[in-house]
Enzyme design. Structure first.
Site, PDB file in Angstrom:
ATOM      1  N   LYS A   1      -7.534   0.436  16.023  1.00 58.88           N
ATOM      2  CA  LYS A   1      -6.755   1.601  15.556  1.00 58.88           C
ATOM      3  C   LYS A   1      -7.244   2.099  14.195  1.00 58.88           C
ATOM      4  O   LYS A   1      -7.436   3.291  13.982  1.00 58.88           O
ATOM      5  CB  LYS A   1      -5.273   1.188  15.466  1.00 58.88           C
ATOM      6  CG  LYS A   1      -4.419   2.124  14.663  1.00 58.88           C
ATOM      7  CD  LYS A   1      -2.995   1.651  14.583  1.00 58.88           C
ATOM      8  CE  LYS A   1      -2.656   0.776  13.402  1.00 58.88           C
ATOM      9  NZ  LYS A   1      -2.537   1.440  12.112  1.00 58.88           N
ATOM     10  N   ASN A   2      -7.460   1.151  13.260  1.00 61.51           N
ATOM     11  CA  ASN A   2      -7.787   1.564  11.900  1.00 61.51           C
ATOM     12  C   ASN A   2      -9.220   2.075  11.750  1.00 61.51           C
ATOM     13  O   ASN A   2      -9.591   2.581  10.687  1.00 61.51           O
ATOM     14  CB  ASN A   2      -7.523   0.412  10.920  1.00 61.51           C
ATOM     15  CG  ASN A   2      -6.031   0.190  10.712  1.00 61.51           C
ATOM     16  OD1 ASN A   2      -5.215   0.971  11.218  1.00 61.51           O
ATOM     17  ND2 ASN A   2      -5.672  -0.854   9.983  1.00 61.51           N
TER      18      ASN A   2
ATOM     19  N   ARG B   1       1.193   7.202   7.656  1.00 55.47           N
ATOM     20  CA  ARG B   1       0.523   7.491   6.377  1.00 55.47           C
ATOM     21  C   ARG B   1      -0.945   7.851   6.546  1.00 55.47           C
ATOM     22  O   ARG B   1      -1.511   8.581   5.740  1.00 55.47           O
ATOM     23  CB  ARG B   1       0.605   6.270   5.463  1.00 55.47           C
ATOM     24  CG  ARG B   1       1.966   5.918   4.999  1.00 55.47           C
ATOM     25  CD  ARG B   1       1.894   4.644   4.200  1.00 55.47           C
ATOM     26  NE  ARG B   1       0.791   4.693   3.257  1.00 55.47           N
ATOM     27  CZ  ARG B   1       0.862   5.233   2.058  1.00 55.47           C
ATOM     28  NH1 ARG B   1       1.969   5.727   1.620  1.00 55.47           N
ATOM     29  NH2 ARG B   1      -0.200   5.247   1.273  1.00 55.47           N
TER      30      ARG B   1
ATOM     31  N   CYS C   1       6.674   2.709   2.120  1.00 55.31           N
ATOM     32  CA  CYS C   1       6.947   2.257   3.485  1.00 55.31           C
ATOM     33  C   CYS C   1       7.434   0.822   3.417  1.00 55.31           C
ATOM     34  O   CYS C   1       7.565   0.262   2.329  1.00 55.31           O
ATOM     35  CB  CYS C   1       5.706   2.384   4.356  1.00 55.31           C
ATOM     36  SG  CYS C   1       4.374   1.361   3.804  1.00 55.31           S
TER      37      CYS C   1
ATOM     38  N   ARG D   1       3.045   2.672  -1.811  1.00 59.75           N
ATOM     39  CA  ARG D   1       1.624   2.810  -1.471  1.00 59.75           C
ATOM     40  C   ARG D   1       1.105   4.126  -2.031  1.00 59.75           C
ATOM     41  O   ARG D   1       1.137   5.166  -1.376  1.00 59.75           O
ATOM     42  CB  ARG D   1       1.443   2.739   0.044  1.00 59.75           C
ATOM     43  CG  ARG D   1       1.753   1.349   0.577  1.00 59.75           C
ATOM     44  CD  ARG D   1       1.642   1.276   2.050  1.00 59.75           C
ATOM     45  NE  ARG D   1       0.283   1.336   2.550  1.00 59.75           N
ATOM     46  CZ  ARG D   1      -0.022   1.261   3.842  1.00 59.75           C
ATOM     47  NH1 ARG D   1       0.937   1.120   4.734  1.00 59.75           N
ATOM     48  NH2 ARG D   1      -1.266   1.318   4.247  1.00 59.75           N
ATOM     49  N   PRO D   2       0.605   4.079  -3.281  1.00 62.63           N
ATOM     50  CA  PRO D   2       0.156   5.314  -3.924  1.00 62.63           C
ATOM     51  C   PRO D   2      -1.103   5.896  -3.269  1.00 62.63           C
ATOM     52  O   PRO D   2      -1.789   5.205  -2.507  1.00 62.63           O
ATOM     53  CB  PRO D   2      -0.157   4.875  -5.356  1.00 62.63           C
ATOM     54  CG  PRO D   2      -0.327   3.401  -5.300  1.00 62.63           C
ATOM     55  CD  PRO D   2       0.426   2.892  -4.122  1.00 62.63           C
ATOM     56  N   VAL D   3      -1.381   7.179  -3.567  1.00 66.68           N
ATOM     57  CA  VAL D   3      -2.624   7.808  -3.078  1.00 66.68           C
ATOM     58  C   VAL D   3      -3.431   8.369  -4.246  1.00 66.68           C
ATOM     59  O   VAL D   3      -4.264   9.243  -4.080  1.00 66.68           O
ATOM     60  CB  VAL D   3      -2.341   8.926  -2.036  1.00 66.68           C
ATOM     61  CG1 VAL D   3      -1.879   8.341  -0.719  1.00 66.68           C
ATOM     62  CG2 VAL D   3      -1.339   9.941  -2.553  1.00 66.68           C
ATOM     63  N   ASP D   4      -3.150   7.829  -5.457  1.00 66.23           N
ATOM     64  CA  ASP D   4      -3.821   8.350  -6.651  1.00 66.23           C
ATOM     65  C   ASP D   4      -5.345   8.282  -6.554  1.00 66.23           C
ATOM     66  O   ASP D   4      -6.048   9.192  -7.016  1.00 66.23           O
ATOM     67  CB  ASP D   4      -3.323   7.594  -7.903  1.00 66.23           C
ATOM     68  CG  ASP D   4      -3.517   6.083  -7.782  1.00 66.23           C
ATOM     69  OD1 ASP D   4      -3.240   5.529  -6.689  1.00 66.23           O
ATOM     70  OD2 ASP D   4      -3.957   5.451  -8.755  1.00 66.23           O
TER      71      ASP D   4
ATOM     72  N   ASP E   1      -3.192  -7.634   6.793  1.00 66.69           N
ATOM     73  CA  ASP E   1      -2.571  -7.301   8.078  1.00 66.69           C
ATOM     74  C   ASP E   1      -2.391  -8.517   8.988  1.00 66.69           C
ATOM     75  O   ASP E   1      -1.837  -8.399  10.086  1.00 66.69           O
ATOM     76  CB  ASP E   1      -3.399  -6.226   8.811  1.00 66.69           C
ATOM     77  CG  ASP E   1      -3.210  -4.849   8.185  1.00 66.69           C
ATOM     78  OD1 ASP E   1      -2.355  -4.709   7.300  1.00 66.69           O
ATOM     79  OD2 ASP E   1      -3.938  -3.913   8.582  1.00 66.69           O
TER      80      ASP E   1
ATOM     81  N   ARG F   1       2.974   1.046  17.726  1.00 72.38           N
ATOM     82  CA  ARG F   1       2.090   1.878  16.891  1.00 72.38           C
ATOM     83  C   ARG F   1       0.674   1.312  16.889  1.00 72.38           C
ATOM     84  O   ARG F   1      -0.289   2.060  16.789  1.00 72.38           O
ATOM     85  CB  ARG F   1       2.600   1.917  15.447  1.00 72.38           C
ATOM     86  CG  ARG F   1       3.897   2.678  15.280  1.00 72.38           C
ATOM     87  CD  ARG F   1       4.256   2.758  13.816  1.00 72.38           C
ATOM     88  NE  ARG F   1       3.102   3.204  13.051  1.00 72.38           N
ATOM     89  CZ  ARG F   1       2.954   3.052  11.744  1.00 72.38           C
ATOM     90  NH1 ARG F   1       3.889   2.483  11.035  1.00 72.38           N
ATOM     91  NH2 ARG F   1       1.865   3.484  11.135  1.00 72.38           N
TER      92      ARG F   1
HETATM   93  C1  UD1 Z   1      -5.511   0.296   5.231  1.00 77.52           C
HETATM   94  C2  UD1 Z   1      -4.975  -0.083   6.602  1.00 77.52           C
HETATM   95  C3  UD1 Z   1      -3.830  -1.074   6.468  1.00 77.52           C
HETATM   96  C4  UD1 Z   1      -4.262  -2.275   5.634  1.00 77.52           C
HETATM   97  C5  UD1 Z   1      -4.850  -1.808   4.301  1.00 77.52           C
HETATM   98  C6  UD1 Z   1      -5.440  -2.953   3.494  1.00 77.52           C
HETATM   99  C7  UD1 Z   1      -5.342   1.914   7.914  1.00 77.52           C
HETATM  100  C8  UD1 Z   1      -4.755   3.076   8.627  1.00 77.52           C
HETATM  101  N1  UD1 Z   1      -4.489   1.109   7.254  1.00 77.52           N
HETATM  102  O1  UD1 Z   1      -4.447   0.965   4.542  1.00 77.52           O
HETATM  103  O2  UD1 Z   1      -3.454  -1.489   7.781  1.00 77.52           O
HETATM  104  O3  UD1 Z   1      -3.130  -3.084   5.381  1.00 77.52           O
HETATM  105  O4  UD1 Z   1      -5.922  -0.874   4.539  1.00 77.52           O
HETATM  106  O5  UD1 Z   1      -6.447  -3.583   4.199  1.00 77.52           O
HETATM  107  O6  UD1 Z   1      -6.530   1.674   7.965  1.00 77.52           O
HETATM  108  N2  UD1 Z   1      -3.998   1.829  -3.564  1.00 77.52           N
HETATM  109  C9  UD1 Z   1      -3.751   2.465  -4.753  1.00 77.52           C
HETATM  110  N3  UD1 Z   1      -4.027   3.809  -4.823  1.00 77.52           N
HETATM  111  C10 UD1 Z   1      -4.531   4.510  -3.769  1.00 77.52           C
HETATM  112  C11 UD1 Z   1      -4.786   3.822  -2.560  1.00 77.52           C
HETATM  113  C12 UD1 Z   1      -4.504   2.471  -2.489  1.00 77.52           C
HETATM  114  O7  UD1 Z   1      -3.303   1.863  -5.730  1.00 77.52           O
HETATM  115  O8  UD1 Z   1      -4.772   5.715  -3.905  1.00 77.52           O
HETATM  116  C13 UD1 Z   1      -3.703   0.361  -3.472  1.00 77.52           C
HETATM  117  C14 UD1 Z   1      -2.670   0.014  -2.401  1.00 77.52           C
HETATM  118  O9  UD1 Z   1      -1.356   0.156  -2.883  1.00 77.52           O
HETATM  119  C15 UD1 Z   1      -3.036  -1.421  -2.085  1.00 77.52           C
HETATM  120  C16 UD1 Z   1      -4.568  -1.425  -2.226  1.00 77.52           C
HETATM  121  O10 UD1 Z   1      -4.890  -0.282  -3.015  1.00 77.52           O
HETATM  122  O11 UD1 Z   1      -2.502  -2.281  -3.049  1.00 77.52           O
HETATM  123  C17 UD1 Z   1      -5.322  -1.357  -0.915  1.00 77.52           C
HETATM  124  O12 UD1 Z   1      -4.807  -0.295  -0.136  1.00 77.52           O
HETATM  125  P1  UD1 Z   1      -5.733   0.517   0.867  1.00 77.52           P
HETATM  126  O13 UD1 Z   1      -6.958  -0.270   1.167  1.00 77.52           O
HETATM  127  O14 UD1 Z   1      -5.912   1.896   0.364  1.00 77.52           O
HETATM  128  O15 UD1 Z   1      -4.821   0.598   2.160  1.00 77.52           O
HETATM  129  P2  UD1 Z   1      -4.776   1.769   3.205  1.00 77.52           P
HETATM  130  O16 UD1 Z   1      -6.112   2.413   3.339  1.00 77.52           O
HETATM  131  O17 UD1 Z   1      -3.582   2.619   2.951  1.00 77.52           O
END
Ligand code: UD1
Length: 418
Positions: free
Chosen positions: A22-23, A92, A116, A121-124, A304, A396
């Site tokens: 899926k990912n 997300r 969630c 889970r920020p997107v900065d 995961d 999902r």
């Molecule tokens: C993806 C996976 C999710 C998995 C995660 C970590 C998908 C759809 N989801 O989620 O199943 O648990 O990788 O392997 O592929 N972070 C920030 N700022 C950001 C983005 C992330 O601080 O802009 C932090 C997150 O809060 C977390 C860490 O970075 O602590 C890793 O997150 P990230 O690898 O981005 O997870 P996702 O891509 O959302």
């Protein structure tokens, strides 16, 4: 709403097959928006998240057809630059359209993803990277708005390893003018899979499998066709099911090299493993040894699989300490496991799991995708009946999990409740 009724204490044995990841598929679907033609992805399971992404791509103007495990995405008429709240709030990973739409349409509006069940889970990092590539980004009324006159290559250092930010930035940089370098990029197999697809489309990305990626912008990408990689999290979940069983279980259609950290931890727990090209057989130990675990970015142990591995440790002979460093609040499953008579205490984001002789069936509630899988595993080994409600979470990301597990000896019934 549906729920699972699980009769516990069953012996598993036999072979169970893993579906496509899926990912890896979610970003691949978004990457198809970068071409003006028809791309084809194979090894596509039937999952709610992929339906949600298909819905989003259709809203944007793409045609998505999914038949017999192959998905065709025709992105010729992509025209609508928005990922609406209704879809982003469901999933997300909708944020993956940010990079491709910014590149293709020069502007994009994506509903700001909220927190969630596994924490904030920020997107900065996604937004900073788009700015570095020359986009103007603002957040207003719950939406991320990004615009550009044309993206330009840049050097980008990620302060944290992020799968999503790495992939989104790759998808924005492949058609940007000039060279982009990404430092501290994520190395998860899903990132590699996206790079492979983009390169098949004509992108020039070097450094696959490392934390430094170099992207030389090209003028155009062409549609491509690719087999999606097997789901390492589904494979890991089934390996843990095998470790909890009394007989050997073979996990087929998997990629053992993506599971190195997981296999190491299973060995530490006392399992024997027979590894072949695309199958792993787990021979469970007579008694499970306690194992300390810390989740880390790939190639470390995946967050995961943290909840599922915790279930294994509930039956170990001793105490294990489990820390999730990726999502430090990802412990919603602990209270539910304790309802099954596990003995787990949380202290400063570390779970101390004291092994018990047996788990005892009870009613529990699924809170997120992987926590639900953990509750199903626990129900399968518990004494008596376990009822897992809110199983929409599990659909999902796991294709027909009950049918797959029943095929190797589990007794799980899906039931509609009003
Ligand atoms: C993806 C996976 C999710 C998995 C995660 C970590 C998908 C759809 N989801 O989620 O199943 O648990 O990788 O392997 O592929 N972070 C920030 N700022 C950001 C983005 C992330 O601080 O802009 C932090 C997150 O809060 C977390 C860490 O970075 O602590 C890793 O997150 P990230 O690898 O981005 O997870 P996702 O891509 O959302």
């Amino acid at each position: 709403m549906e729920r699972f009724i699980i009769q516990g204490n069953r012996n598993l044995a036999g072979t169970i097959k893993v579906s496509g990841a899926k990912n890896a598929i979610l970003p691949a679907m978004a990457a198809c928006l970068l071409t003006s033609g028809k791309s084809v992805l194979h090894n596509i399971p039937n999952l709610i998240d992929l339906k949600t992404m298909s819905h989003l791509l259709r809203v944007i103007g793409a045609r998505v057809d999914n038949e017999n495990g192959s998905m065709t995405i025709d992105a010729r008429d992509v025209c609508y630059p928005e990922a609406p709240y209704e879809l982003v709030s469901k999933m997300r990973a909708s944020i993956y359209v940010l990079g491709p739409l910014l590149t293709r349409l020069k502007e994009v509006r994506v509903s700001f993803p909220g927190g969630c069940a596994i924490g904030t889970r920020p997107v900065d990092l996604h937004l900073k990277a788009m700015e570095s590539l020359g986009a103007t980004v603002s957040v207003e009324h719950g939406y991320i708005n990004a615009k550009t006159d044309g993206l330009k290559g840049a050097d980008i250092y990620f302060t944290k390893s992020s799968v999503g930010a790495t992939i989104n930035t790759l998808m924005a940089a492949v058609l940007a003018e000039g060279k982009t370098r990404l430092f501290n990029a994520a190395m998860e197999p899903e990132v590699d899979s996206t790079i492979e697809l983009l390169n098949k489309m004509g992108a020039k990305i070097d450094g696959i499998g490392t934390t430094t990626l170099e992207i030389e912008g090209v003028e155009e990408l062409l549609p491509a066709e690719m087999d999606m990689i097997p789901d390492r999290i589904e494979a890991g979940t089934f390996l843990i099911a095998g470790a909890l069983s009394k007989n050997p279980v073979t996990v087929a259609n998997c990629e053992p090299s993506h599971l190195t950290a997981v296999l190491e931890k299973l060995k530490e727990a006392g399992c024997e493993l027979e590894i072949e090209e695309s199958t792993i057989t787990v021979i469970p130990p007579v008694s499970i040894k306690p194992v300390n675990l810390m989740t880390l970015p790939y190639p470390g142990f995946p967050t995961d699989l943290q909840a599922q591995f915790t279930v294994l440790m509930t039956l170990a002979e001793g105490v294990s300490f489990i820390e999730d460093t990726i999502f430090p609040e990802r412990y919603m499953h602990i209270a539910e496991l304790n309802r099954l008579q596990a003995n787990i205490k949380i202290d400063r984001n570390i779970a101390a799991v004291r092994g018990v002789k047996e788990l005892s069936g009870a009613e529990v509630m699924a809170t997120d995708l992987r926590a639900s899988a953990a509750l199903v595993l626990a129900g399968m080994v518990a004494n008596g009946t376990t009822i897992v409600s809110r199983i929409y979470h599990i659909d999902r990301g796991y294709e027909c999990i009950e049918k797959k597990l029943n095929s190797i000896g589990a007794n799980i019934i899906r039931e509609e409740v009003s």
